[in-house]
Design a protein around this motif. Structure first.
Motif, short mmCIF file in Angstrom:
data_model
loop_
_atom_site.label_atom_id
_atom_site.label_comp_id
_atom_site.label_asym_id
_atom_site.label_seq_id
_atom_site.Cartn_x
_atom_site.Cartn_y
_atom_site.Cartn_z
N TYR A 29 37.11 43.31 37.90
CA TYR A 29 37.68 42.95 39.20
C TYR A 29 39.18 43.25 39.20
CZ TYR A 29 33.29 40.40 39.77
OH TYR A 29 31.96 40.06 39.86
N GLY A 30 39.85 42.94 38.09
CA GLY A 30 41.28 43.21 37.98
C GLY A 30 41.59 44.70 37.97
N ASP A 31 40.73 45.51 37.32
CA ASP A 31 40.93 46.96 37.32
C ASP A 31 40.90 47.51 38.74
OD1 ASP A 31 40.92 46.99 34.50
OD2 ASP A 31 38.81 47.61 34.38
N VAL A 32 39.95 47.02 39.54
CA VAL A 32 39.82 47.50 40.92
C VAL A 32 41.07 47.12 41.72
CG1 VAL A 32 38.50 47.34 43.07
CG2 VAL A 32 37.30 47.53 40.87
N ALA A 33 41.54 45.89 41.55
CA ALA A 33 42.75 45.46 42.26
C ALA A 33 43.95 46.31 41.84
CB ALA A 33 43.02 43.98 41.99
N GLU A 34 44.04 46.60 40.55
CA GLU A 34 45.14 47.43 40.05
C GLU A 34 45.04 48.85 40.62
OE1 GLU A 34 46.51 49.15 35.75
OE2 GLU A 34 45.88 47.05 35.82
N TRP A 35 43.84 49.39 40.67
CA TRP A 35 43.59 50.73 41.22
C TRP A 35 44.09 50.79 42.67
CZ3 TRP A 35 40.23 54.92 39.44
CH2 TRP A 35 39.94 55.86 40.42
N VAL A 61 32.78 44.14 37.32
CA VAL A 61 32.36 43.05 36.43
C VAL A 61 33.51 42.16 35.99
CG1 VAL A 61 30.47 44.49 35.56
CG2 VAL A 61 32.65 44.48 34.35
N ARG A 62 33.13 41.08 35.32
CA ARG A 62 34.10 40.18 34.70
C ARG A 62 34.70 40.86 33.47
NH1 ARG A 62 31.01 34.44 34.17
NH2 ARG A 62 31.64 33.65 36.20
N SER A 63 35.94 40.54 33.18
CA SER A 63 36.63 41.20 32.07
C SER A 63 36.05 40.85 30.70
CB SER A 63 38.12 40.89 32.10
OG SER A 63 38.34 39.50 31.97
N ASP A 64 35.34 39.73 30.59
CA ASP A 64 34.78 39.36 29.29
C ASP A 64 33.41 39.98 29.04
OD1 ASP A 64 33.09 37.85 30.91
OD2 ASP A 64 33.66 35.92 30.02
N GLY A 65 32.89 40.73 29.99
CA GLY A 65 31.62 41.42 29.80
C GLY A 65 30.38 40.58 30.08
#
Length: 119
Positions: A29-35, A61-65
């Motif tokens: 989710y954080g990767d998408v926001a950063e993108w 997905v969640r960062s913890d997998g």
């Protein structure tokens, strides 16, 4: 007032990013926001929860997998079909559901059709 079937602009952008993620890969989710250079993991998660059902929701997905609670088996079927790297579940894990192998499954956007002009 807009039509009920209209997507909020941010949710539309989140879904466009989800569509870019190659089969067998994931973004957090954080990767998408950063993108997108906007919002944060919670906003992305909310957009996916409310509007992502028709797209490849299992690739965000969640960062913890850990797999999305309540959707583990559906997600797992997609991951197995796409060959997404998984880690064996710990014996203590409830239901012995595997996790994503984030080191191998995480996609950084390289080699994709990233065109920030229309995302």
């Amino acid at each position: 007032m807009g039509r009920m079937d209209e997507l909020p602009e941010y949710a539309e952008r989140v879904l466009e990013v989800a569509e870019l993620i190659p089969p067998g890969r994931v973004m957090t989710y954080g990767d998408v926001a950063e993108w997108l250079a906007e919002g944060g993991p919670r906003q992305v998660g909310r957009g996916m929860a409310l509007y992502g059902g028709a797209g490849p929701w299992w690739r965000v997905v969640r960062s913890d997998g850990t797999l999305l609670p309540g959707h583990e088996l559906r997600a797992l079927a997609h991951y197995r079909t796409e060959g997404t790297p998984l880690r064996r579940a710990a014996r203590s894990a409830e239901g012995h559901v595997p996790r994503l192998d984030m080191k191998r499954a995480r996609w950084d956007g390289e080699g994709g059709a990233r065109d920030s002009a229309h995302i």
